[in-house]
Motif scaffolding. Structure first.
Motif, PDB file in Angstrom:
ATOM      1  N   GLU A   4       0.837  -1.195   0.000  1.00  0.00           N
ATOM      2  CA  GLU A   4       0.000   0.000   0.000  1.00  0.00           C
ATOM      3  C   GLU A   4       0.875   1.249   0.000  1.00  0.00           C
ATOM      4  N   ALA A   5       0.519   2.218  -0.822  1.00  0.00           N
ATOM      5  CA  ALA A   5       1.216   3.511  -0.813  1.00  0.00           C
ATOM      6  C   ALA A   5       0.661   4.364   0.321  1.00  0.00           C
ATOM      7  N   LEU A   6       1.524   5.190   0.914  1.00  0.00           N
ATOM      8  CA  LEU A   6       1.056   6.100   1.960  1.00  0.00           C
ATOM      9  C   LEU A   6       0.141   7.155   1.359  1.00  0.00           C
ATOM     10  N   GLU A   7      -0.977   7.386   2.012  1.00  0.00           N
ATOM     11  CA  GLU A   7      -1.894   8.438   1.570  1.00  0.00           C
ATOM     12  C   GLU A   7      -1.384   9.792   2.039  1.00  0.00           C
ATOM     13  N   LYS A   8      -1.600  10.803   1.204  1.00  0.00           N
ATOM     14  CA  LYS A   8      -1.264  12.167   1.622  1.00  0.00           C
ATOM     15  C   LYS A   8      -2.328  12.609   2.623  1.00  0.00           C
ATOM     16  N   LEU A   9      -1.879  13.050   3.780  1.00  0.00           N
ATOM     17  CA  LEU A   9      -2.802  13.491   4.824  1.00  0.00           C
ATOM     18  C   LEU A   9      -2.962  15.009   4.763  1.00  0.00           C
ATOM     19  N   THR A  10      -4.166  15.479   4.987  1.00  0.00           N
ATOM     20  CA  THR A  10      -4.445  16.908   5.039  1.00  0.00           C
ATOM     21  C   THR A  10      -4.482  17.319   6.509  1.00  0.00           C
ATOM     22  N   TRP A  11      -3.538  18.144   6.894  1.00  0.00           N
ATOM     23  CA  TRP A  11      -3.402  18.566   8.282  1.00  0.00           C
ATOM     24  C   TRP A  11      -3.897  19.990   8.483  1.00  0.00           C
ATOM     25  N   GLY A  50       6.282  10.030  11.458  1.00  0.00           N
ATOM     26  CA  GLY A  50       5.610   9.769  12.717  1.00  0.00           C
ATOM     27  C   GLY A  50       5.281   8.298  12.815  1.00  0.00           C
ATOM     28  N   PRO A  51       4.505   7.923  13.820  1.00  0.00           N
ATOM     29  CA  PRO A  51       4.160   6.512  13.984  1.00  0.00           C
ATOM     30  C   PRO A  51       3.129   6.045  12.960  1.00  0.00           C
ATOM     31  N   TRP A  52       3.113   4.739  12.746  1.00  0.00           N
ATOM     32  CA  TRP A  52       2.160   4.049  11.891  1.00  0.00           C
ATOM     33  C   TRP A  52       2.121   4.693  10.515  1.00  0.00           C
ATOM     34  N   LYS A  53       1.004   5.251  10.088  1.00  0.00           N
ATOM     35  CA  LYS A  53       0.862   5.831   8.755  1.00  0.00           C
ATOM     36  C   LYS A  53       0.817   7.355   8.793  1.00  0.00           C
ATOM     37  N   PHE A  54       1.186   7.934   9.914  1.00  0.00           N
ATOM     38  CA  PHE A  54       1.124   9.380  10.073  1.00  0.00           C
ATOM     39  C   PHE A  54       2.434  10.018   9.629  1.00  0.00           C
ATOM     40  N   HIS A  55       2.310  11.063   8.822  1.00  0.00           N
ATOM     41  CA  HIS A  55       3.469  11.744   8.245  1.00  0.00           C
ATOM     42  C   HIS A  55       3.003  13.070   7.644  1.00  0.00           C
ATOM     43  N   GLY A  56       3.967  13.858   7.166  1.00  0.00           N
ATOM     44  CA  GLY A  56       3.625  15.039   6.394  1.00  0.00           C
ATOM     45  C   GLY A  56       3.548  16.348   7.141  1.00  0.00           C
ATOM     46  N   PRO A  58       5.565  19.478   9.344  1.00  0.00           N
ATOM     47  CA  PRO A  58       6.915  20.081   9.306  1.00  0.00           C
ATOM     48  C   PRO A  58       7.711  19.848  10.591  1.00  0.00           C
ATOM     49  N   GLY A  59       7.836  18.601  10.967  1.00  0.00           N
ATOM     50  CA  GLY A  59       8.549  18.187  12.166  1.00  0.00           C
ATOM     51  C   GLY A  59       8.095  16.798  12.564  1.00  0.00           C
ATOM     52  N   MET A  60       8.868  16.110  13.372  1.00  0.00           N
ATOM     53  CA  MET A  60       8.543  14.742  13.773  1.00  0.00           C
ATOM     54  C   MET A  60       7.309  14.709  14.669  1.00  0.00           C
ATOM     55  N   ILE A  61       6.416  13.779  14.387  1.00  0.00           N
ATOM     56  CA  ILE A  61       5.215  13.578  15.201  1.00  0.00           C
ATOM     57  C   ILE A  61       5.619  12.754  16.425  1.00  0.00           C
ATOM     58  N   LEU A  62       5.443  13.345  17.605  1.00  0.00           N
ATOM     59  CA  LEU A  62       5.832  12.679  18.848  1.00  0.00           C
ATOM     60  C   LEU A  62       4.655  12.063  19.598  1.00  0.00           C
ATOM     61  N   ASP A  63       3.444  12.474  19.261  1.00  0.00           N
ATOM     62  CA  ASP A  63       2.255  11.971  19.954  1.00  0.00           C
ATOM     63  C   ASP A  63       1.078  12.096  19.000  1.00  0.00           C
ATOM     64  N   VAL A  64       0.335  11.036  18.830  1.00  0.00           N
ATOM     65  CA  VAL A  64      -0.876  11.089  18.008  1.00  0.00           C
ATOM     66  C   VAL A  64      -1.909  10.164  18.648  1.00  0.00           C
ATOM     67  N   ARG A  65      -3.150  10.670  18.689  1.00  0.00           N
ATOM     68  CA  ARG A  65      -4.224   9.857  19.250  1.00  0.00           C
ATOM     69  C   ARG A  65      -5.494  10.058  18.447  1.00  0.00           C
ATOM     70  N   GLU A  66      -6.320   9.047  18.470  1.00  0.00           N
ATOM     71  CA  GLU A  66      -7.633   9.136  17.849  1.00  0.00           C
ATOM     72  C   GLU A  66      -8.480  10.021  18.746  1.00  0.00           C
ATOM     73  N   ALA A  67      -9.305  10.887  18.166  1.00  0.00           N
ATOM     74  CA  ALA A  67     -10.028  11.917  18.922  1.00  0.00           C
ATOM     75  C   ALA A  67     -10.907  11.354  20.033  1.00  0.00           C
ATOM     76  N   ASN A  68     -11.409  10.122  19.874  1.00  0.00           N
ATOM     77  CA  ASN A  68     -12.246   9.501  20.909  1.00  0.00           C
ATOM     78  C   ASN A  68     -11.442   8.555  21.801  1.00  0.00           C
ATOM     79  N   ASN A  69     -10.125   8.717  21.763  1.00  0.00           N
ATOM     80  CA  ASN A  69      -9.212   7.895  22.577  1.00  0.00           C
ATOM     81  C   ASN A  69      -9.294   6.403  22.266  1.00  0.00           C
ATOM     82  N   HIS A  70      -9.619   6.074  21.028  1.00  0.00           N
ATOM     83  CA  HIS A  70      -9.638   4.672  20.592  1.00  0.00           C
ATOM     84  C   HIS A  70      -8.225   4.102  20.611  1.00  0.00           C
TER      85      HIS A  70
END
Length: 142
Positions: A4-11, A50-56, A58-70
């Motif tokens: 799978e290719a990484l999807e471009k994320l809109t931040w 960043g972790p998993w499929k998160f990227h894009g 302007p700096g390294m992603i150090l923390d990412v969470r699903e909005a409902n804490n999933h």
């Protein structure tokens, strides 16, 4: 092996900031495959990964969470390595696409439900409402 290719994320960047592990971080928001995510990235770390499929960002992603804490993924530590990094590709297994994987996953889940029903008393039913989708990816554009 899922190919799978990484999807471009809109931040969307916010004005919120905090310090994580001694790094000044900025809050960013995105929606990915049916879920909303909140990320904190460090502009001082020159990497857009960043972790998993998160990227894009302007700096390294150090923390990412699903909005409902999933789920939540946090950087505990990182280390810069000088020189090239060699990642060995898997040398065995069958490559499949993400749509093929989703079909296999759904078929397996359906077989599991049928297996449970076969062990229940005659006339027993399982409501779709009682089965929660716990996958991180719940919407696909295929």
């Amino acid at each position: 092996i899922i190919e799978e290719a990484l999807e471009k994320l809109t931040w969307s960047l916010t004005q919120e900031s905090k310090v994580i592990g001694g790094n000044h971080c900025i809050k960013a928001l995105t929606r990915f495959r049916g879920r909303d995510y909140i990320a904190w990235f460090a502009p001082s770390i020159a990497s857009n990964t960043g972790p998993w499929k998160f990227h894009g960002l302007p700096g390294m992603i150090l923390d990412v969470r699903e909005a409902n804490n999933h789920c939540r993924m946090q950087c505990i530590s990182y280390q810069w390595i000088s020189g090239p990094i060699h990642i060995q590709r898997p040398d065995h297994g069958t490559k499949i696409s993400m749509p093929e994987y989703i079909a296999m996953r759904d078929k397996s889940a359906e077989a599991f439900i049928l297996s449970i029903l076969s062990k229940m008393p005659e006339g027993a039913q399982i409501s779709n409402k009682s089965i929660q989708n716990n996958n991180l990816e719940i919407e696909f554009n295929y």
